[in-house]
Motif scaffolding. Structure first.
Motif, PDB file in Angstrom:
ATOM      1  N   TYR A  29       0.812  -1.212   0.000  1.00  0.00           N
ATOM      2  CA  TYR A  29       0.000   0.000   0.000  1.00  0.00           C
ATOM      3  C   TYR A  29       0.854   1.274   0.000  1.00  0.00           C
ATOM      4  N   GLU A  30       2.167   1.113   0.106  1.00  0.00           N
ATOM      5  CA  GLU A  30       3.063   2.263   0.039  1.00  0.00           C
ATOM      6  C   GLU A  30       3.707   2.418  -1.331  1.00  0.00           C
ATOM      7  N   TYR A  64      -2.506   7.719   6.364  1.00  0.00           N
ATOM      8  CA  TYR A  64      -1.160   7.207   6.109  1.00  0.00           C
ATOM      9  C   TYR A  64      -0.112   8.309   6.294  1.00  0.00           C
ATOM     10  N   TRP A  65      -0.406   9.507   5.818  1.00  0.00           N
ATOM     11  CA  TRP A  65       0.573  10.582   5.864  1.00  0.00           C
ATOM     12  C   TRP A  65       0.575  11.321   7.195  1.00  0.00           C
ATOM     13  N   TRP A 125      -5.793   7.894   2.810  1.00  0.00           N
ATOM     14  CA  TRP A 125      -4.592   8.595   2.343  1.00  0.00           C
ATOM     15  C   TRP A 125      -4.090   9.568   3.400  1.00  0.00           C
ATOM     16  N   HIS A 175       0.107   5.234  -4.703  1.00  0.00           N
ATOM     17  CA  HIS A 175      -0.114   6.600  -4.225  1.00  0.00           C
ATOM     18  C   HIS A 175      -0.349   7.572  -5.383  1.00  0.00           C
TER      19      HIS A 175
END
Length: 467
Positions: free
Chosen positions: A334-335, A461-462, A458, A340
């Protein structure tokens, strides 16, 4: 130098006036050289098809036919010109060394240039000094700072023309691991909470490494060090915040010993930052700060001592290092960069598409005003967050987090604003999803909702939702 006396200046001015009025003034004579004057010679040299421009700085030839040691200076990261290290070069030259400084090769990029190419450039410079009549052919070495600390040992491991190696502020760890350690070090110093350090200072760099856009992350510095069998001096700064001095000093000693090198010297410069300037923390370099005490003397004395033979192995104790480095973790599925980029494309299409399509006739115009306002705020806030977040993260990568100055609630101020914006987007998006039932809006509002659904994981994650 001591200041001149008033009468000395007067005599000098009278001499200038006399020569200006004399017929001899029509002739051309070289200016008399002061005791510490240096001779600068512009040079061009080649590494295969690559042409490099530089300057050789040599001691004034007080004794005809005298030969000096030679030293090629290898710059740190960035498209640096030859004058970036002129202060060091002139100090080395005044101590009795012929020094070559040169511009980085055309097309150099921190993101894509290889240490292999830079090492070959340095070896070409070594060959240039070997050919000079004022250089001792058996005493030509390389000096590298920071990124140059990876390149210099690599050059020596490839060419017997390199007779000795000097590095300053060098890292024994790969470039990616070193940079991520530095990012975390600066973020910790700024007060950024630990839970945010990976999202802000690590994750984008890991993606760039995976995409091959993080410099020569595949370089193996310890392998190069093991192959350096010639005298080597490494100086480490007590307050180095860009390369881990404690770990590097220990790893240098281990690698050189494994390779059978018994002529290395490892020295710790107290009160020095990464650039070997005076500092009390390493995070701030006072304006006008000169070189740290003992830095230049250590290098010039060691180079001069090579005339007496190769030195025996010696090392100072490594400095304390509070934060240790860690291996760069591979990306999870997922990275992945492709994942992304796809998420970014979906969100930009949803948010920007909603705003642009609002200029055309659409069903949402018939919806109640509160719904139209919430939809507009969701789209505009989401668009700003999706664009500003990666821009901020790329700025962290470009500056190595050195520009983060202070925090609010454990967050950089701009990051706190991005978090507030993100939360407002989610709140208005949820409210909109509840209110829109039965109110219509058609495909345009459905597209906006789809973008909002992607936006939440999203943002998580960040670290935009990290408490």
């Amino acid at each position: 130098m001591l200041p001149e006396c008033k009468h000395g200046r007067l005599r000098r001015w009278l001499a200038v006036v006399f020569l200006a009025l004399s017929p001899l003034s029509l002739l051309s004579f070289p200016a008399p050289a002061a005791a510490d004057d240096l001779v600068n010679t512009e040079v061009t040299f080649k590494n295969g098809p690559v042409t490099l421009q530089g300057t050789v700085i040599a001691p004034a030839p007080a004794v005809a036919g005298r030969r000096w040691p030679g030293l090629v200076l290898i710059a740190g990261a960035g498209a640096r010109g030859r004058d970036s290290y002129r202060p060091e070069a002139e100090a080395f030259a005044r101590a009795g060394t012929v020094v070559l400084i040169y511009d980085k090769r055309a097309g150099y990029s921190r993101a894509t240039s290889s240490f292999s190419d830079l090492a070959d450039d340095a070896v070409a410079g070594v060959r240039l000094l070997h050919a000079r009549p004022d250089v001792q052919p058996s005493k030509v070495g390389v000096w590298g700072h920071s990124e140059g600390g990876w390149v210099a040992p690599l050059a020596a491991s490839r060419s017997a023309a390199v007779n000795f190696v000097v590095v300053a502020g060098a890292s024994a760890l790969p470039a990616d691991r070193t940079q991520l350690w530095s990012n975390r070090t600066y973020l910790t110093h700024a007060g950024v909470k630990q839970a945010l350090q990976a999202p802000i200072g690590v994750n984008l760099s890991r993606m760039l490494v995976s995409a091959g856009l993080f410099g020569d992350a595949g370089n193996a510095p310890l392998t190069a060090l093991e192959k350096v069998g010639r005298p080597l001096l490494a100086v480490f700064a007590e307050y180095d915040r860009s390369t881990p001095p404690g770990e590097s000093m220990r790893l240098f000693r281990q690698a050189l010993t494994r390779g059978g090198n018994s002529h290395y010297t490892l020295r710790l410069i107290r009160g020095a930052d990464h650039n070997m300037r005076r500092s009390v923390t390493g995070f701030e370099e006072p304006a006008g700060a000169g070189f740290a005490l003992g830095y230049l003397e250590t290098i010039t004395g060691w180079v001069a001592g090579l005339s007496d033979g190769a030195p025996a192995a010696a090392s100072d104790p490594p400095p304390a290092q509070t934060l240790m480095s860690g291996p760069v973790r591979p990306l999870a599925w997922y990275e992945a960069v492709g994942v992304h980029l796809t998420l970014m494309a979906v969100m930009l299409t949803a948010f920007a598409g909603f705003l642009v399509s609002g200029l055309l006739p659409n069903k949402l115009r018939r919806s109640p005003a509160p719904i139209r306002r919430m939809a507009a705020l969701t789209a505009l806030g989401g668009l700003v967050a999706v664009l500003a977040t990666p821009a901020y993260l790329f700025w962290i990568v470009a500056t190595g987090a050195t520009g983060v100055d202070g925090t609010v609630l454990g967050r950089p101020p701009l990051w706190l604003l991005l978090q507030a914006l993100t939360i407002s987007v989610i709140v208005t998006g949820v409210a909109l999803a509840i209110r829109r039932r039965g109110s219509g809006g058609g495909a345009r509002l459905a597209l906006l909702m789809a973008g909002g659904v992607v936006f939440v994981p999203w943002a998580a994650y960040w670290g935009l939702l990290t408490v």
